[in-house]
Design an enzyme around this catalytic site. Sequence first.
Site, PDB file in Angstrom:
ATOM      1  CE1 TYR A  31      -3.725  -2.426   0.280  1.00 39.77           C
ATOM      2  CE2 TYR A  31      -2.571  -3.299   2.188  1.00 39.77           C
ATOM      3  CZ  TYR A  31      -3.562  -3.409   1.237  1.00 39.77           C
ATOM      4  OH  TYR A  31      -4.388  -4.497   1.240  1.00 39.77           O
ATOM      5  CG  HIS A  67      -9.341  -1.342  -5.219  1.00 42.23           C
ATOM      6  ND1 HIS A  67      -9.920  -1.616  -4.004  1.00 42.23           N
ATOM      7  CD2 HIS A  67     -10.312  -1.482  -6.158  1.00 42.23           C
ATOM      8  CE1 HIS A  67     -11.189  -1.929  -4.207  1.00 42.23           C
ATOM      9  NE2 HIS A  67     -11.458  -1.838  -5.498  1.00 42.23           N
TER      10      HIS A  67
END
Length: 150
Positions: free
Chosen positions: A26, A103
């Site tokens: 991430y 995302h």
Amino acid sequence: MADKFHILLLNGPNLNLLGTREPDKYGHTTLADITADLSALAGSLGAEFSHFQSNAEHALIDRIHQARGNTDFIVINPAAFTHTSVALRDALLAVNIPFIEIHLSNVHAREPFRHHSYLSDIAIGVICGLGADGYHFALQTAVKRLSTSN
């Protein structure tokens, strides 16, 4: 609606931990960094911007309901709710506000259970795998679509 377009950013569960949660997947950018950057970008594009993050499905649904009548476009990272929440899907359909699903990671390069989205078929578009830059692309696309449709 006001003269300016209003864009709402919604972030789902665990995104409050960005920057420290699995940075290999991430990145190191925090949610606060992302929202600050987007707020500045929205201002430069002449749009109003607000954001909301929750780890609770019902809170995200409530915020979607509150958006009806005062929000022109939603950018949503539903996180894990992508793969499980018919309720989020129904809320987005109920308010009839266009949205982009986003995302940070490429969900299609991850575990098979992450490949399914309850939202993607009703979204204007889906952005995945581009990290924090994906949020910028989503916001720019939202403003461009709103500008050309009015």
